[in-house]
Design a protein around this motif. Structure first.
Motif, PDB file in Angstrom:
ATOM      1  N   SER A 109      49.920  44.042  32.986  1.00  0.00           N
ATOM      2  CA  SER A 109      49.844  43.865  34.437  1.00  0.00           C
ATOM      3  C   SER A 109      50.803  42.735  34.801  1.00  0.00           C
ATOM      4  CB  SER A 109      48.416  43.527  34.851  1.00  0.00           C
ATOM      5  OG  SER A 109      48.043  42.285  34.311  1.00  0.00           O
ATOM      6  N   ILE A 131      46.724  49.835  37.740  1.00  0.00           N
ATOM      7  CA  ILE A 131      46.755  49.849  36.278  1.00  0.00           C
ATOM      8  C   ILE A 131      45.373  49.504  35.719  1.00  0.00           C
ATOM      9  CG2 ILE A 131      47.705  47.480  36.093  1.00  0.00           C
ATOM     10  CD1 ILE A 131      48.420  50.368  33.692  1.00  0.00           C
ATOM     11  N   TYR A 190      50.279  50.969  30.475  1.00  0.00           N
ATOM     12  CA  TYR A 190      51.334  50.285  31.233  1.00  0.00           C
ATOM     13  C   TYR A 190      51.717  51.146  32.431  1.00  0.00           C
ATOM     14  CZ  TYR A 190      54.549  53.642  29.148  1.00  0.00           C
ATOM     15  OH  TYR A 190      55.176  54.799  28.771  1.00  0.00           O
ATOM     16  N   THR A 191      52.600  50.629  33.246  1.00  0.00           N
ATOM     17  CA  THR A 191      53.041  51.375  34.418  1.00  0.00           C
ATOM     18  C   THR A 191      54.453  51.883  34.187  1.00  0.00           C
ATOM     19  OG1 THR A 191      51.739  49.838  35.730  1.00  0.00           O
ATOM     20  CG2 THR A 191      53.200  51.310  36.917  1.00  0.00           C
ATOM     21  N   SER A 199      56.955  48.127  33.084  1.00  0.00           N
ATOM     22  CA  SER A 199      55.938  47.617  33.991  1.00  0.00           C
ATOM     23  C   SER A 199      56.530  46.587  34.942  1.00  0.00           C
ATOM     24  CB  SER A 199      54.792  46.978  33.205  1.00  0.00           C
ATOM     25  OG  SER A 199      54.157  47.934  32.408  1.00  0.00           O
ATOM     26  N   GLU A 233      56.461  46.634  38.822  1.00  0.00           N
ATOM     27  CA  GLU A 233      55.872  45.553  39.609  1.00  0.00           C
ATOM     28  C   GLU A 233      56.805  45.160  40.747  1.00  0.00           C
ATOM     29  OE1 GLU A 233      55.422  41.903  37.445  1.00  0.00           O
ATOM     30  OE2 GLU A 233      55.293  40.772  39.310  1.00  0.00           O
TER      31      GLU A 233
END
Lengths: 149, 297
Positions: free
Chosen positions: B84, B97, B171-172, B242, B246
């Motif tokens: 994150s 997430i 994760y993103t 990620s 973000e």
């Protein structure tokens, strides 16, 4: 027939091209790899990789890693690697001095900090050494005196 | 009805906010590009390492070669590494997430422990009473591989010590500026088999003429190094992806905030003008009334 050579580190591709011979600092000693080499996997020590192609040589520092050799291909997975021509001597000197100073101040052994500093010192030494010895002779710009040292 | 002075102040403060959000948007936009470029730069290493692993998988008896490749017969616990961010103001990025992670791993039959990257995710998991093994926050804005290799080390050590039978990564994934999707990936044990179909697709002749590897110093040592590094590279890629997500999420959030601020300024300005006009009209009425009264007297 050339052998295809590729050097990559975790954050970039350092070299990609053909070679007549690749010389590597393997775990069991320095080895020269010619085309049609038998398949081999080896860890690498800190040292210099030499790539020769049509009489020209290129040098790369390598700080540990793995090499995979196939009859027509050499793949180096380096932990850190750079072309000797790219080394910033002043920065390496500064890093070396910093590390030596820190070690003199007496960091307790067997701690992570101690090991990190030692590793960084080893790396600086390797880079400086490589830069001095393998820089393509450009009129000795980086060498203080002939025969000195 | 607020006074004219109060309204002027309010308009000014909303304008200031819009300037700040505008600046944040611009900064985030450039950071997205950097993070994406860094992620792309790691791909060649990951691809090469994967290729070496595939070659190894083709060797006879590879399953017994290394514990990091072997699926354990009984799964008693799992470890989840969740990526994150340290800072908020990124829209629903952190909430997404965390929600995704809990939906996927919150109801497993076995105890789950978490490793978090980023302060926001850590706080949210703590609030829900999750078991956190380690947390990595305050990573540099542009992390290098050296910054995160400790995470990979920790994950591998936990697995080898038998403290975790499976390790997952949440994760993103950065798809583009407007779309970022939470994803999960199995880190350990490494499933090289799943890639075997790929080798056959690439053609048989390559597979046959490459004989058996010679190992220096020995297969275990080499596999140990390469799998540890491959795991770290996967984590590194996930963190960079990620990070890009973000910043993209923050950029969109800040753009919305800027637009809302502009709308608000427009509304307030209108109201202010109306109020101002109202006082002028009232004053005029007073003056006219006063003048008429004088004429009549």
């Amino acid at each position: 027939m050339p052998i295809h050579c590729e050097i990559v580190s975790q954050d970039r591709q350092v070299f990609l091209g053909d070679a007549d011979i690749v010389v590597l600092p393997g775990a069991a000693g320095v080895m020269g790899v010619l085309p049609h080499h038998s398949p081999l996997l080896s860890t690498l020590k800190d040292g210099i990789i030499t790539v020769r192609w049509k009489g020209k040589e290129e040098f790369f520092t390598v700080a540990g890693g793995i090499v995979e050799i196939q009859p027509d291909q050499v793949t180096v997975l380096a932990d850190a690697s750079e072309n000797v021509e790219e080394i910033d001597i002043e920065r390496a000197e500064a890093a070396k001095k910093r590390a030596e100073l820190l070690l003199k101040q007496g960091v307790p052994r067997d701690t992570d900090t101690y090991l990190t500093i030692q590793a960084s010192l080893r790396k600086s030494n390797l880079r400086l050494d490589a830069a001095r010895r393998y820089r393509q002779r450009q009129g000795g710009r980086n060498e203080p005196h002939q025969g000195g040292g | 009805m607020p006074s004219a002075k109060e309204m002027r102040l309010r308009i000014r403060s909303v304008k200031n906010i819009s300037q700040v959000t505008k600046a944040l948007e611009t900064v985030s936009a450039s950071k997205v590009r950097k993070a994406v470029a860094a992620e792309i730069a790691t791909r060649s290493y990951a691809e090469k390492a994967w290729k070496v692993l595939l070659h190894l998988a083709r060797q006879p008896g590879h399953a017994s070669l290394h514990p990091l490749l072997k699926e354990r017969s009984s799964i008693n616990n799992a470890l989840v590494l969740m990526v994150s961010s340290d800072r908020g103001l990124a829209g629903a990025y952190n909430v997404n997430i965390v929600r995704f992670t809990l939906a996927n791993f919150g109801h497993l039959q076995v105890p789950v422990r978490y490793i978090t990257v980023g302060r926001k995710g850590r706080d949210m998991l703590l609030r829900r009473g999750k078991n956190i093994l380690a947390e990595f926050s305050d990573l540099p804005p542009a992390p290098t591989f050296a910054n995160i290799s400790a995470i990979g080390r920790l994950v591998v050590d936990e697995y080898l010590a038998g403290e975790a039978d499976q390790v997952y990564l949440a994760y993103t994934d950065f798809i583009n500026m407007v779309s970022q999707v939470p994803k999960q990936k199995k880190l350990l044990p490494l499933e090289v088999e799943s890639g075997e179909g790929l080798i056959r697709d690439l053609g048989g002749p390559e597979g046959s003429d490459h004989g058996v590897f010679t190992y220096e110093p020995d297969p275990t040592e080499i596999l140990d190094q390469i799998i540890t590094r491959f795991t770290s590279v996967q984590i590194y890629q996930a963190i960079l992806s990620s990070l890009a997500s973000e910043h993209a999420a923050r950029m969109v959030a800040m753009r919305n905030a800027t637009e809302n601020a502009y709308d608000l300024v427009g509304l307030l300005q209108l109201e202010y003008n109306k109020a101002r006009q109202q006082t002028i009209t009232n004053d005029m009425i007073d003056i006219v009334g006063g003048a008429n009264a004088q004429i009549q007297s």
